[in-house]
Design a protein around this motif. Structure first.
Motif, short mmCIF file in Angstrom:
data_model
loop_
_atom_site.label_atom_id
_atom_site.label_comp_id
_atom_site.label_asym_id
_atom_site.label_seq_id
_atom_site.Cartn_x
_atom_site.Cartn_y
_atom_site.Cartn_z
N GLU A 75 -21.71 -11.86 -54.32
CA GLU A 75 -20.61 -11.47 -53.20
C GLU A 75 -19.99 -12.65 -52.89
O GLU A 75 -20.46 -13.86 -52.61
CB GLU A 75 -21.44 -11.11 -51.66
CG GLU A 75 -20.31 -10.53 -50.70
CD GLU A 75 -21.02 -10.03 -49.40
OE1 GLU A 75 -21.06 -8.88 -49.20
OE2 GLU A 75 -21.44 -11.11 -48.75
N ALA A 76 -18.72 -12.79 -53.20
CA ALA A 76 -17.86 -13.99 -52.96
C ALA A 76 -16.33 -13.54 -52.43
O ALA A 76 -15.97 -12.41 -52.36
CB ALA A 76 -17.79 -14.63 -54.62
N SER A 77 -15.68 -14.76 -51.97
CA SER A 77 -14.38 -14.69 -51.40
C SER A 77 -13.56 -15.83 -51.76
O SER A 77 -14.34 -17.08 -52.05
CB SER A 77 -14.36 -14.27 -50.11
OG SER A 77 -14.81 -15.33 -49.27
N PRO A 78 -12.17 -15.84 -51.87
CA PRO A 78 -11.50 -16.79 -51.99
C PRO A 78 -11.25 -17.91 -50.92
O PRO A 78 -10.44 -18.83 -50.76
CB PRO A 78 -10.14 -16.42 -52.38
CG PRO A 78 -10.04 -15.10 -51.89
CD PRO A 78 -11.60 -14.54 -51.85
N GLY A 79 -12.01 -17.37 -50.00
CA GLY A 79 -11.85 -18.38 -48.57
C GLY A 79 -12.64 -17.47 -47.44
O GLY A 79 -12.89 -16.34 -47.55
N TRP A 80 -13.15 -18.29 -46.46
CA TRP A 80 -13.80 -17.69 -45.32
C TRP A 80 -12.93 -16.54 -44.67
O TRP A 80 -13.55 -15.60 -43.81
CB TRP A 80 -14.42 -18.72 -44.44
CG TRP A 80 -15.38 -19.23 -44.84
CD1 TRP A 80 -15.34 -20.57 -45.35
CD2 TRP A 80 -16.73 -18.88 -45.35
NE1 TRP A 80 -16.50 -20.88 -46.00
CE2 TRP A 80 -17.31 -20.06 -45.83
CE3 TRP A 80 -17.49 -17.73 -45.23
CZ2 TRP A 80 -18.74 -19.78 -46.19
CZ3 TRP A 80 -18.64 -17.66 -45.45
CH2 TRP A 80 -19.34 -18.60 -46.22
N SER A 81 -11.66 -16.44 -44.68
CA SER A 81 -10.89 -15.74 -43.76
C SER A 81 -10.40 -14.47 -44.63
O SER A 81 -9.98 -13.47 -44.27
CB SER A 81 -9.19 -16.31 -43.52
OG SER A 81 -8.82 -16.75 -44.68
N PHE A 82 -10.76 -14.28 -46.29
CA PHE A 82 -10.60 -13.28 -46.80
C PHE A 82 -11.91 -12.31 -46.88
O PHE A 82 -13.04 -12.93 -46.87
CB PHE A 82 -10.31 -13.79 -48.13
CG PHE A 82 -9.01 -14.33 -48.34
CD1 PHE A 82 -7.82 -13.49 -48.53
CD2 PHE A 82 -8.90 -15.69 -48.39
CE1 PHE A 82 -6.49 -14.05 -48.47
CE2 PHE A 82 -7.58 -16.27 -48.53
CZ PHE A 82 -6.52 -15.56 -48.55
N ALA A 83 -11.72 -11.01 -47.08
CA ALA A 83 -12.81 -10.13 -47.14
C ALA A 83 -13.61 -10.45 -48.48
O ALA A 83 -12.99 -10.56 -49.44
CB ALA A 83 -12.47 -8.65 -47.23
N PRO A 84 -14.90 -10.43 -48.49
CA PRO A 84 -15.64 -10.49 -49.70
C PRO A 84 -15.47 -9.27 -50.78
O PRO A 84 -15.34 -8.32 -50.18
CB PRO A 84 -17.17 -10.86 -49.34
CG PRO A 84 -17.15 -10.23 -47.83
CD PRO A 84 -15.83 -10.24 -47.38
N GLY A 85 -15.87 -9.52 -51.86
CA GLY A 85 -15.73 -8.80 -52.95
C GLY A 85 -17.14 -8.91 -53.73
O GLY A 85 -17.80 -9.95 -53.62
#
Length: 107
Positions: A75-85
């Motif tokens: 589970e990862a995201s391009p930043g903490w403000s983005f929803a993870p995928g």
């Protein structure tokens, strides 16, 4: 929905040999959680189609068919403000260089 890819990625690996972050299409993704890990056979037909005739040796197809890769579902995201995928990162341990690729993305 799951989308398939075979994009090369750069992966930063942590102490327990798990992905911590990766760069995909010029963007840094931070791994929030490792969901699963397994081994699977590589798509040998892709290697056969991509091989140049000059590099193919007799019996090489058998070795290619037996190759496995280690897959990490993260589970990862391009930043903490983005929803993870959810992303599947494959590590080809038999490659001469440290080769990682993104093989699936779940929306």
């Amino acid at each position: 929905m799951v989308r398939r890819f075979s994009d090369p990625v750069e992966v930063r690996v942590g102490v327990p040999e798990q992905p911590e972050a990766f760069i995909w299409r010029g963007r840094l993704y931070v791994v929030r959680q490792v969901l699963s890990q397994w081994r699977e056979r590589r798509a040998w037909w892709r290697d056969a189609l991509d091989a140049e005739e000059a590099t193919v040796r007799p019996g090489a197809a058998i070795a290619v068919a037996a190759r496995e890769q280690r897959v990490w579902r993260v589970e990862a995201s391009p930043g903490w403000s983005f929803a993870p995928g959810v992303y599947d990162l494959a590590h080809d341990e038999s490659a001469p260089r440290d080769r990682w690729s993104l093989i699936r993305v779940a929306d």
